[in-house]
Enzyme design. Structure first.
Site, PDB file in Angstrom:
ATOM      1  CD  GLU A   1      79.401  51.586  25.968  1.00 18.34           C
ATOM      2  OE1 GLU A   1      79.064  51.984  27.100  1.00 18.34           O
ATOM      3  OE2 GLU A   1      80.356  52.085  25.337  1.00 18.34           O
TER       4      GLU A   1
ATOM      5  CG  ASN B   1     108.518  54.576  49.182  1.00 21.67           C
ATOM      6  OD1 ASN B   1     107.934  55.490  49.731  1.00 21.67           O
ATOM      7  ND2 ASN B   1     108.275  54.216  47.931  1.00 21.67           N
TER       8      ASN B   1
ATOM      9  N   PRO C   1     107.133  56.781  40.214  1.00 19.95           N
ATOM     10  CG  PRO C   1     109.334  57.490  40.256  1.00 19.95           C
ATOM     11  CD  PRO C   1     107.956  57.915  40.653  1.00 19.95           C
TER      12      PRO C   1
ATOM     13  CG  HIS D   1      80.550  47.620  26.847  1.00 12.18           C
ATOM     14  ND1 HIS D   1      81.259  48.694  27.323  1.00 12.18           N
ATOM     15  CD2 HIS D   1      79.472  47.498  27.647  1.00 12.18           C
ATOM     16  CE1 HIS D   1      80.622  49.212  28.367  1.00 12.18           C
ATOM     17  NE2 HIS D   1      79.528  48.487  28.582  1.00 12.18           N
TER      18      HIS D   1
ATOM     19  NE  ARG E   1      83.646  53.787  28.568  1.00 12.20           N
ATOM     20  CZ  ARG E   1      82.540  53.397  27.949  1.00 12.20           C
ATOM     21  NH1 ARG E   1      82.470  53.425  26.626  1.00 12.20           N
ATOM     22  NH2 ARG E   1      81.486  52.975  28.646  1.00 12.20           N
TER      23      ARG E   1
ATOM     24  CD  GLU F   1      82.579  53.524  32.367  1.00 12.55           C
ATOM     25  OE1 GLU F   1      81.471  53.254  32.845  1.00 12.55           O
ATOM     26  OE2 GLU F   1      82.730  54.045  31.244  1.00 12.55           O
TER      27      GLU F   1
END
Length: 929
Positions: A775, A161, A171, A796, A502, A504
């Site tokens: 984790e 665009n 957007p 995790h 999260r 990451e």
């Protein structure tokens, strides 16, 4: 009645007379009722069924033999390939035929016919002969279609665009093209990719069921394109094609809120190729004739979620009748096309649906929905509001000690969906270019009822078929297996991520290597890992360094770490072991050499004690390193993995017949081990780091001299005893600890580790309501508080690597190192841990393997399935003779051979088929352990 009918009737009469004779005679009891005849099925090409975008000139073909009969081995096969499916079944106009090939190979057979061209579609089928002089019928006809093999095949242009406001977090642009087709359509395919992630529609209907396409690769070097058969979506006359593009991985926010990692402008490249019934072709390209506008998606981000303003919807914008006169023109971009590749691995798709388990009001007064499972995906709602009303959905994995909605561990990720109603009708909505990691949903801005009629959560992950099942008599272990599988689902979203919630969500290499072997048991991950490993090669530095994350979203400076970068050697070897895929070793061999070369370059006197290393990440004391007894020297770990990667390189060189490299790296390995023992081991075998991880790595990687291994294993057990039979290893020691214990005769200790329910242990999170792998060993502490929110993911998968031991040792399903891919199977279950039963199934490239054992009043029962075209070595544990198979003494069974005693066990070879073993279990005293 004509002659043919008379002959048919006569045949039936004769058959009836013969049957009556057998029924009325004693010889009938000796007539063997044959099982259904064997057949060939499950044809795949490059791990896919009927793929339509193959971009290798010699794709590989595989199939399975289907039979209920024992001892069925393929002795030869015949493949035929043609351009016409109907003619092929008649054996006519065969493009390539192998003739009868005397071989038992039924996987990874290369196409060897004439060179195929872009877009060419060919059909294939196969038949096989077995060891009982039977020939199967020709299989069903399958096909594959070639992709666009040359950059010049792309006649479309990249389009963008022209908005100055087109920036990250803005957007989503909507590209549109209307066109007319004046002939009857025979076939149509859409070839499409994007800078960003796309969603396409033709004539108001979604194209395909992929999400986040074209997936995540090292975009500057490799960008995938997707292909869809859209024949049924088009019509004679007016048509319209529309494509919406979100930021995705291309320019969206990433770790540390970086953006525009691969570029600043979103773009579309597509060409709709149509073949008419008269043979003429037409291509609708992305070019300057397209239009572009913004719509309801005001922003989209994997980290932050999506903002959708339904008042700005452009209703019917992908229908032919829509008027786009007010839309803007596009500009073309001359971005290169020679880095375009066909989609290699499985695409992300929508899978399981979860309805609300309960709806609650928290102590803080918030309305929260519990879906009962920590999953990755999104929530779909069907709710009614008023024009301008705004509903906000927040996502979290857990509730805090007081029962309140907890999002601190998300760090800067918002995981928020904002929806603005356009009117007072019922709105059905689900997001487009985002995904959330969550179990709990907080709803703000809506006061009506929330229940299973208006809310549903959907899991999204790469479309990998489930291949493994595992269960035992212990419900906690079963939940652990459930958690392992869901950790894999949630973190296998096009690349193996470290966490899905999260800010990451990157392809951390340490996690990927630790879990790889377990992943091969749970799901078909061959295509998934092969695709990702190509990006590893693409992002590997010139000096051989392998970045911490793949694709590399971090700084471009050279980076490497032991146990993380070693994924370059570990993952290819694991995939080869699971799928006998020699090609993956060929594909990655130079990368493997480069990685070992990098370590050589940064070593001194064969000792790798330089550089930055993560060490045994998140061992039980966390990252505070307060307890020196569990802290393993990082350089010791680096040297251990130096040896391991070198050994795997030697293994690969042997498979690939690279004798010079075998000799070269065998000498290197000798020097690496010598340096390890000189630097980190005392003369009597004590490690300078007396931790579980140090002994585990030294023993698992065969770093110690033979005469020191038994004492090292004892020191490992003593260390475990010092911690009251708890595990203390981190990401690098955990995958191997139970294997080492079993290898050195202490499976009982391995079971004790597995069955522990207090921290640190695998079952501690299970007892605390986990539905995925955490984790940290103590993501939620015994007092109910949380670990440091800066690094505390509840999905995790790294510690889920215990799943490999559960399949290979508890259930006993393993592959032979010298004949990988489960062509030669080892079934050697190890009862223990107060389990009264365990069973596992694994769908391999040859078919289903099963091992299911149970103990009842001292009677041990083992049921196994060995798929056709394979054999197995079975090792029965703790045998008290006699052993029966299906009620008969095993010594009388012709399908069971080479029976011999091995200690307290009994070893034998079996052919393919189903077996039922029963015997009395020998009870051992402590001195016999």
């Amino acid at each position: 009645m004509d002659c043919i009918q008379q002959i048919s009737v006569l045949k039936k009469v004769c058959l009836s007379i013969v049957l009556l004779f057998f029924i009325s005679s004693d010889s009938f009891s000796q007539v063997k009722v044959l099982p259904p005849p064997f057949k060939v099925d499950n044809l795949i090409c490059e791990y896919k069924t009927n793929p339509i975008s193959v971009d290798v000139y010699n794709p590989r073909l595989s199939w399975k033999l289907i039979t209920q009969e024992r001892d069925i081995q393929q002795t030869s096969y015949e493949i035929r390939v043609g351009n016409n499916a109907v003619l092929l079944t008649k054996g006519k106009e065969v493009l390539w035929g192998t003739g009868r090939i005397y071989s038992n190979q039924s996987i990874h057979i290369y196409y060897g016919g004439p060179v195929l061209t872009s877009r060419q579609k060919v059909y294939w089928q196969v038949r096989v002969w077995n060891n009982k002089n039977q020939v199967s019928a020709w299989s069903m006809v399958n096909f594959w279609k070639m992709g666009l093999l040359k950059p010049t095949d792309w006649t479309a242009k990249w389009i963008q665009n022209t908005y100055l406001s087109d920036t990250t977090g803005g957007p989503a642009p909507m590209f549109r093209k209307s066109f007319k087709l004046d002939k009857k359509i025979r076939a149509a395919h859409l070839y499409i990719t994007a800078h960003g992630v796309f969603e396409a529609q033709i004539n108001g209907k979604r194209v395909g069921n992929d999400y986040f396409a074209p997936g995540w690769t090292s975009y500057n070097k490799r960008i995938q394109y997707n292909v869809y058969d859209v024949t049924s979506s088009l019509q004679k006359g007016d048509n319209a094609l529309g494509v919406t593009i979100g930021d995705g991985w291309y320019r969206g926010y990433t770790y540390n809120r970086k953006k525009n990692v691969y570029g600043k402008k979103l773009a579309l490249l597509c060409q709709l190729e149509i073949v008419y019934t008269n043979g003429k072709r037409e291509i609708i390209n992305s070019d300057k004739s397209w239009k572009v506008a913004y719509g309801a998606i005001r922003s989209s981000s994997f980290f932050d979620g999506e903002v959708y303003d339904a008042r700005k919807e452009r209703v019917g914008w992908t229908n032919p009748t829509y008027k786009d006169l007010a839309w803007d023109t596009v500009k073309t971009d001359e971005t290169i096309k020679d880095n375009l590749i066909a989609t290699a691995g499985p695409t992300v798709k929508k899978h399981e649906k979860f309805l609300p388990l309960k709806v609650l009001t928290t102590p803080a007064g918030e309305r929260v929905v519990d879906f009962g499972q920590n999953l990755v995906g999104w929530v779909q709602f069907k709710l009614k509001g008023k024009a301008g009303d705004t509903i906000r959905l927040f996502h979290a994995e857990v509730l805090d000690q007081k029962g309140n909605f907890y999002t601190k561990n998300l760090r800067t990720a918002k995981q928020e969906i904002t929806y603005v109603f356009k009117d007072d009708s019922v709105a059905t909505f689900e997001p487009h270019f985002t995904f959330q990691g969550f179990r709990f949903l907080k709803v703000v801005g809506y006061s009506g009822p929330l229940d299973s009629t208006n809310l549903a959560a959907y899991a999204l992950y790469s479309d990998m078929a489930q291949t493994g099942k595992f269960s035992t008599s212990n419900p906690l272990v079963n939940q652990l297996q459930h958690n392992i599988q869901w950790g894999q689902k949630g973190n296998f979203i096009d690349v193996p991520t470290d966490c899905p919630q999260r800010d990451e969500r990157m392809g951390w290499t340490g996690d990927a290597q630790a879990f790889c072997r377990t992943a091969t048991f749970n799901m078909d991950v061959a295509g998934f890992y092969k695709k990702w490993l190509k990006d590893l090669t693409a992002d590997q530095h010139k000096d051989g360094a392998v970045p911490y994350v793949i694709p590399n979203m971090l700084d471009s400076v050279s980076s490497a770490a032991s146990g993380w970068s070693d994924v370059a050697t570990i993952a290819p070897w694991d995939i080869y072991q699971a799928y006998a895929d020699k090609q993956v070793l060929q594909q990655q061999y130079e990368s493997m050499k480069a990685w070992v070369g990098y370590i050589q370059l940064h070593s001194r006197n064969y000792l790798w004690d330089t550089g930055n290393h993560f060490g045994d990440w998140l061992f039980y004391a966390g990252t505070n390193y307060e307890d020196g007894a569990a802290l393993t020297d990082k350089n010791l770990i680096a040297q251990a993995f130096y040896a391991h990667s070198t050994q795997l390189l030697i293994n690969a060189a042997k498979v690939l017949d690279k004798s010079d490299d075998v000799q070269k790296y065998t000498q290197l390995l000798y020097n690496i081990k010598k340096a390890f023992n000189s630097e980190y081991v005392t003369p009597n075998g004590r490690m300078i780091s007396g931790t579980q991880t140090s002994y585990v790595l030294a023993l698992n990687f065969d770093l110690l001299p033979e005469n020191l291994r038994a004492s090292a294993a004892k020191r490992l057990v003593d260390n475990i005893d010092d911690y009251d039979e708890h595990i203390t290893t981190g990401f690098l020691g955990t995958p191997y600890i139970c294997h080492v214990l079993s290898r050195f005769g202490r499976t009982d200790v391995a079971y004790n580790l597995l069955m522990r329910e207090s921290y640190p242990s695998w079952l501690y999170p299970v007892k605390n309501g986990a539905t995925t792998i955490w984790e940290r060993w103590d993501g939620i502490k015994p007092d109910g508080s949380f670990e440091d929110p800066e690094m505390n993911s509840f999905n995790h998968y790294a510690y889920g690597a215990i799943g490999d031991w559960m399949y290979r040792v508890i259930a006993g399903i393993n592959t032979d190192d010298n004949d990988p891919g489960f062509h030669k199977i080892i079934i050697a279950p190890h009862p223990g841990g107060k389990l009264t039963s365990a069973q596992a199934e694994l769908e391999t490239l040859y078919g289903k393997i099963k091992s299911a054992w149970s103990i009842d009043n001292g009677i041990f029962t083992l049921d196994i399935i060995v798929p056709p075209n394979t054999t197995a070595q079975v090792i029965l544990p703790l045998v008290n003779d006699p052993v029966t198979e299906n009620g008969l003494d095993i010594n009388t069974e012709k399908d069971i051979t080479e029976i011999k005693k091995v200690g307290n066990d009994e070893q034998m070879n079996v052919v393919s088929g189903t077996y039922h073993f029963v015997y009395t279990l020998k009870v051992l005293g402590k001195k016999n352990k």
